[in-house]
Design an enzyme around this catalytic site. Sequence first.
Site, short mmCIF file in Angstrom:
data_model
loop_
_atom_site.label_atom_id
_atom_site.label_comp_id
_atom_site.label_asym_id
_atom_site.label_seq_id
_atom_site.Cartn_x
_atom_site.Cartn_y
_atom_site.Cartn_z
N CYS A 1 46.44 37.53 45.49
CA CYS A 1 45.41 36.73 46.16
C CYS A 1 44.35 36.18 45.22
O CYS A 1 44.17 34.97 45.14
CB CYS A 1 44.74 37.56 47.25
SG CYS A 1 45.76 37.71 48.70
N THR B 1 46.79 32.24 53.49
CA THR B 1 45.56 31.67 52.94
C THR B 1 45.82 30.21 52.57
O THR B 1 46.73 29.92 51.79
CB THR B 1 45.12 32.47 51.70
OG1 THR B 1 44.98 33.83 52.10
CG2 THR B 1 43.79 31.96 51.17
N ASP C 1 62.16 35.83 59.02
CA ASP C 1 62.11 35.45 57.62
C ASP C 1 63.37 34.66 57.29
O ASP C 1 64.40 34.81 57.95
CB ASP C 1 62.01 36.70 56.71
CG ASP C 1 61.42 36.37 55.35
OD1 ASP C 1 60.26 36.74 55.11
OD2 ASP C 1 62.12 35.75 54.52
N GLY D 1 36.69 46.67 34.02
CA GLY D 1 38.03 46.99 33.55
C GLY D 1 38.67 45.81 32.85
O GLY D 1 37.98 45.00 32.23
C1 UDX Z 1 50.58 36.34 51.93
C2 UDX Z 1 49.99 35.05 52.44
O1 UDX Z 1 50.79 34.39 53.25
C3 UDX Z 1 49.29 34.33 51.38
O2 UDX Z 1 48.84 33.09 51.77
C4 UDX Z 1 48.15 35.24 51.13
O3 UDX Z 1 47.17 34.64 50.35
C5 UDX Z 1 48.70 36.48 50.46
O4 UDX Z 1 49.58 37.08 51.24
P1 UDX Z 1 52.59 37.56 51.07
O5 UDX Z 1 52.85 38.19 52.37
O6 UDX Z 1 52.01 38.40 49.99
O7 UDX Z 1 51.67 36.26 51.26
O8 UDX Z 1 53.85 36.76 50.53
P2 UDX Z 1 55.30 37.27 50.27
O9 UDX Z 1 55.33 38.74 50.13
O10 UDX Z 1 55.82 36.36 49.22
O11 UDX Z 1 56.05 36.94 51.65
C6 UDX Z 1 56.28 35.68 52.16
C7 UDX Z 1 57.56 35.75 53.00
O12 UDX Z 1 57.73 34.51 53.69
C8 UDX Z 1 58.84 35.98 52.18
O13 UDX Z 1 59.55 37.08 52.69
C9 UDX Z 1 59.61 34.67 52.34
O14 UDX Z 1 61.01 34.83 52.33
C10 UDX Z 1 59.11 34.18 53.69
N1 UDX Z 1 59.30 32.75 53.94
C11 UDX Z 1 58.99 31.83 53.02
C12 UDX Z 1 59.81 32.34 55.17
O15 UDX Z 1 60.13 33.16 56.01
N2 UDX Z 1 59.94 31.01 55.43
C13 UDX Z 1 59.68 30.05 54.51
O16 UDX Z 1 59.83 28.85 54.78
C14 UDX Z 1 59.19 30.48 53.26
C1 UDX Z 2 42.23 41.27 47.90
C2 UDX Z 2 41.07 41.36 48.88
O1 UDX Z 2 40.33 42.57 48.63
C3 UDX Z 2 41.55 41.30 50.31
O2 UDX Z 2 40.45 41.29 51.21
C4 UDX Z 2 42.37 40.04 50.47
O3 UDX Z 2 42.84 39.92 51.78
C5 UDX Z 2 43.51 40.01 49.49
O4 UDX Z 2 43.00 40.11 48.17
P1 UDX Z 2 44.03 42.91 46.88
O5 UDX Z 2 44.33 41.81 45.93
O6 UDX Z 2 45.18 43.57 47.58
O7 UDX Z 2 43.03 42.42 48.02
O8 UDX Z 2 43.27 44.07 46.08
P2 UDX Z 2 41.76 44.42 45.66
O9 UDX Z 2 41.53 45.84 45.96
O10 UDX Z 2 40.79 43.46 46.20
O11 UDX Z 2 41.82 44.30 44.07
C6 UDX Z 2 42.10 43.06 43.44
C7 UDX Z 2 42.01 43.21 41.93
O12 UDX Z 2 40.66 43.43 41.53
C8 UDX Z 2 42.82 44.37 41.34
O13 UDX Z 2 43.47 43.94 40.17
C9 UDX Z 2 41.76 45.42 41.02
O14 UDX Z 2 42.14 46.24 39.95
C10 UDX Z 2 40.58 44.53 40.64
N1 UDX Z 2 39.27 45.19 40.82
C11 UDX Z 2 38.84 45.52 42.07
C12 UDX Z 2 38.47 45.43 39.71
O15 UDX Z 2 38.84 45.11 38.56
N2 UDX Z 2 37.24 46.02 39.90
C13 UDX Z 2 36.78 46.37 41.14
O16 UDX Z 2 35.65 46.88 41.22
C14 UDX Z 2 37.60 46.11 42.25
#
Ligand code: UDX
Ligand code: UDX
Length: 442
Positions: free
Chosen positions: A268, A131, A43, A261
């Site tokens: 995401c 993504t 990172d 809800g």
């Molecule tokens: C991820 C995915 O990558 C995103 O596309 C997906 O849809 C959701 O989850 P996430 O792991 O949640 O993202 O992101 P975050 O918790 O912000 O972590 C990204 C990390 O990458 C950070 O720790 C940041 O410092 C690091 N980073 C960013 C690098 O190491 N190099 C860079 O150039 C930019």
């Molecule tokens: C989502 C996808 O489920 C996962 O496959 C992908 O890789 C990342 O995005 P996440 O965002 O972590 O995961 O949570 P998820 O459990 O999908 O819930 C997303 C949102 O939808 C939350 O705010 C939750 O409260 C809401 N939700 C979910 C509802 O309002 N109703 C439901 O029935 C289910």
Amino acid sequence: MPGTLIGMVGASPQKVAVFGAGYVGLVTGACLASLGHRVIVRDVLADRIEALRRGDVPIYEPGLDELIAGNAERLRFTTDVAEAIEGADIVYIAVGTPPTYSGDADLSAVWTVVDELPQIERRTVVVMKSTVPVGTGEKVRHRLDERGLQHVGYASNPEFTAEGTAIRDFLGPDRIVIGSFRDEDGEAVEALHGGVDGPVVRCDVASAEMIKLAANAALMTRISFINEIANVCEATGADVVRVAEGIGLDRRIGPAFLRAGIGFGGSCFPKDSLALKQLAANSGYHFQLLNAVIEVNELQKRRVIGKLHSHLGPLRGKTVTLLGLAFKPHTDDIREAPSLVLAGRLLAEGADVRSWDPVVDGTALHGVEIADSPEAAAAGADALVLVTEWPQLADVDWVAVGATMRNRLLIDGRNMLDPETLRSAGFVYEGIGRGPGTGGGS
Ligand code: UDX
Ligand code: UDX
């Protein structure tokens, strides 16, 4: 280019570099280490890497601390690109791809990683976990070729891990999707998942990219659908909880993702829906259904304000308590959480806003008072809004809590609580989509 096929996987230890130590990168790294691979997570944030080396995990994800500690001998952390890439068979990209102002995905972190890859001599496969819009793999392939890295493979292996259950989702997935330009690259990624029991979908890169976006869009569509049904239930006197149960038992529909809800949030869904909408628009297609799904979700977050108005009148000077801040339980993530919109609207209306959340550090919510228990947050309040269905809220003594409030009103934004329990504790209880006499308005 391989066609789509489904099969099961085999095993063999590999050296894996994971770029990005966020929610997805850490889960990917720790799970791959638990499968026997030697993993190094890289990172740019030196503090984050230092903390991880000390054993401090910077995010809250159930089971992740234990998984990282339990696989310490195969799991290292670095800020150094050369150290990460040294001897790597597979290089995962798991950096964030947040939305830009236009709604398109911001791929700058992805390009930074691609551009900082050294002149790798060995046969390595770069695997996209982040993504990304459909067509990104094609562009990355081109950039690798331009840099003289034709021998470096490329695959798309999107994540379907939900926060709070990410480890279970990774190690026991509904499916593993692998898109590649060359069969051998897809095979290398498939081999990496030896020990993970789940069907493998092998396809071209663009289809893998689209599978991720389409899966999220399908789930969001279900949520906005049931939220609209809830709104009609409210207007007509039906109870959406019973309705969801009744339609979910139809095997063609199924019960998952039918919880009405205050709308979806998280890192995401909101950004991926915008990215898919823009991807379609940039290609000349107006994705009407997805636009509606997004709009329904925006309006849904604000419906709670209307409910508060109908019970309390103007909110200026009223104290409103948000129970839960995270976008869903079992995570400390507040990215795009409905709580942010609610807090912002309430403050704009002149309300005093309080909150409680068992894991979120609420200091980022300016102007919101943070309490360390639901009871403390509720004392003296005019209304409670249940925002996140934390299990702790099932154990609250509502009679005792109600006795400390200025006014006993609870808006249950997740239909979590039993309406009768609240009413017999003297509350005016209102859920989402639960008409009068069914769990709805007082
Ligand atoms: C991820 C995915 O990558 C995103 O596309 C997906 O849809 C959701 O989850 P996430 O792991 O949640 O993202 O992101 P975050 O918790 O912000 O972590 C990204 C990390 O990458 C950070 O720790 C940041 O410092 C690091 N980073 C960013 C690098 O190491 N190099 C860079 O150039 C930019
Ligand atoms: C989502 C996808 O489920 C996962 O496959 C992908 O890789 C990342 O995005 P996440 O965002 O972590 O995961 O949570 P998820 O459990 O999908 O819930 C997303 C949102 O939808 C939350 O705010 C939750 O409260 C809401 N939700 C979910 C509802 O309002 N109703 C439901 O029935 C289910």
